[in-house]
Design a protein around this motif. Structure first.
Motif, short mmCIF file in Angstrom:
data_model
loop_
_atom_site.label_atom_id
_atom_site.label_comp_id
_atom_site.label_asym_id
_atom_site.label_seq_id
_atom_site.Cartn_x
_atom_site.Cartn_y
_atom_site.Cartn_z
N LYS A 11 0.82 -1.21 0.00
CA LYS A 11 0.00 0.00 0.00
C LYS A 11 0.85 1.26 0.00
N ALA A 12 2.06 1.17 0.53
CA ALA A 12 2.90 2.38 0.63
C ALA A 12 4.29 2.20 0.06
N LYS A 13 4.72 0.95 -0.11
CA LYS A 13 6.07 0.71 -0.61
C LYS A 13 6.03 -0.33 -1.73
P1 ATP Z 1 1.03 -2.74 5.71
O1 ATP Z 1 0.79 -1.33 5.32
O2 ATP Z 1 -0.05 -3.38 6.53
O3 ATP Z 1 2.41 -2.98 6.29
P2 ATP Z 1 1.58 -3.55 2.95
O4 ATP Z 1 1.95 -4.95 2.57
O5 ATP Z 1 0.65 -2.86 2.06
O6 ATP Z 1 0.96 -3.64 4.39
P3 ATP Z 1 3.93 -1.95 2.29
O7 ATP Z 1 4.79 -1.25 3.26
O8 ATP Z 1 3.28 -1.14 1.24
O9 ATP Z 1 2.91 -2.73 3.21
O10 ATP Z 1 4.73 -3.09 1.54
C1 ATP Z 1 5.97 -3.53 1.95
C2 ATP Z 1 5.96 -5.04 1.99
O11 ATP Z 1 7.31 -5.49 2.02
C3 ATP Z 1 5.28 -5.59 3.24
O12 ATP Z 1 4.51 -6.72 2.89
C4 ATP Z 1 6.46 -6.02 4.12
O13 ATP Z 1 6.12 -7.07 4.99
C5 ATP Z 1 7.49 -6.42 3.08
N1 ATP Z 1 8.89 -6.28 3.53
C6 ATP Z 1 9.41 -5.29 4.30
N2 ATP Z 1 10.72 -5.49 4.50
C7 ATP Z 1 11.06 -6.64 3.84
C8 ATP Z 1 12.27 -7.38 3.69
N3 ATP Z 1 13.42 -6.96 4.23
N4 ATP Z 1 12.24 -8.54 2.98
C9 ATP Z 1 11.07 -8.97 2.41
N5 ATP Z 1 9.89 -8.30 2.52
C10 ATP Z 1 9.87 -7.15 3.23
#
Ligand code: ATP
Ligand code: TYD
Length: 237
Positions: A11-13
């Motif tokens: 959603k953000a990354k």
């Molecule tokens: P939320 O906002 O609930 O965290 P999201 O999945 O939408 O959910 P984002 O921050 O947009 O979050 O996406 C980043 C994704 O990358 C997340 O699913 C997170 O768990 C994953 N992530 C973060 N760091 C690592 C890493 N070092 N190795 C693998 N995956 C990672």
């Protein structure tokens, strides 16, 4: 390190593979979401602000002996990290009552929680990130008992480091969420620490300086994130 295709876009990354199978690139976008993705907006500069904020915090945690995935900043909106096998559990610590705790237990906002509380949530947007516990996590195979124990300990050690850091900037660390993963079997702090995943209040006025400004439509969201960063020494120039 060479950037390859996108592995996952949250959603953000966005997460990119690289030519190193053990390394990923995290790109912080300007997208901002709340209520499990039901409210979504673009906020200018947010990607840059959260990327630099997160880098600063991860460096402080590394100095304090916390194993983190963070390797280095790569650009204004990107950083290089260790590739983790993520544990689908969110660890939440609360020093003061707010948000979900007040809704769930009907307690007023701003009570000092002593000792700080520790809660687990399943990372699953479709199910609304339900609250779970160690027993459920172990039984359903989301993490082992030993991994949960370590994640619990590390989450509380992070609290000691960050509570102090924010207090020096005249802010209260109200609550926060951490995600852990495994790097060659070792429990490692992953994802990000930024005002998107924690609550921070001005210690004097208790003004909200975190994502609640977005959730509650208070405005000045990124200005508040930058002010938090400036108070603890993050460089946004
Ligand atoms: P939320 O906002 O609930 O965290 P999201 O999945 O939408 O959910 P984002 O921050 O947009 O979050 O996406 C980043 C994704 O990358 C997340 O699913 C997170 O768990 C994953 N992530 C973060 N760091 C690592 C890493 N070092 N190795 C693998 N995956 C990672
Ligand atoms: P909580 O009060 O349980 O939920 P809400 O944000 O819906 O009121 O959240 C406690 C802290 O943890 C808060 O700073 C937000 C953060 N958090 C996340 O960023 N993502 C999550 O999925 C969860 C469960 C919490």
């Amino acid at each position: 390190m060479e950037k390859r295709g996108v592995l996952y876009s949250g959603k953000a990354k966005s997460v990119y593979e690289t030519d190193d199978p053990d390394r990923l690139i995290l790109e912080f976008r300007d997208d901002t979401s709340a209520f499990d993705g039901k409210k979504v907006e673009q906020l200018a500069r947010k990607g840059m602000v959260n990327n630099r904020f997160n880098a600063f915090i991860m460096e402080r945690l590394k100095e304090a002996g916390i194993p983190t995935h963070f390797e280095r900043l790569r650009s204004d909106t990107e950083c290089e990290v260790k590739r983790l096998t993520m544990i689908p559990v969110e660890c939440v610590v609360r020093n003061l009552s707010a948000g979900g705790l007040c809704r769930r237990l009907g307690v007023e906002e701003g009570l000092t929680l002593n000792p700080p509380t520790f809660e687990l949530f399943l990372k699953n947007d479709e199910k609304g990130d339900p609250m779970i516990n160690e027993s459920l996590a172990e039984t359903f195979g989301w993490a082992t008992r030993q991994q949960l124990q370590l994640a619990h300990e590390l989450t509380l050690r992070v609290n000691d480091v960050l509570r102090e850091l924010f207090l020096e900037g005249d802010m209260l660390l109200v609550d926060y969420k951490l995600e852990f993963g495994l790097f060659h079997g070792e429990i490692t702090l992953g994802d990000e620490f930024s005002p998107d995943g924690c609550r921070l209040w001005d210690a004097q006025t208790r003004e909200k300086m975190d994502k609640d400004r977005f959730r509650q439509g208070l405005g000045g969201v990124i200005e508040a994130y930058e002010e938090v960063g400036r108070r603890i020494g993050v460089n946004f120039d």
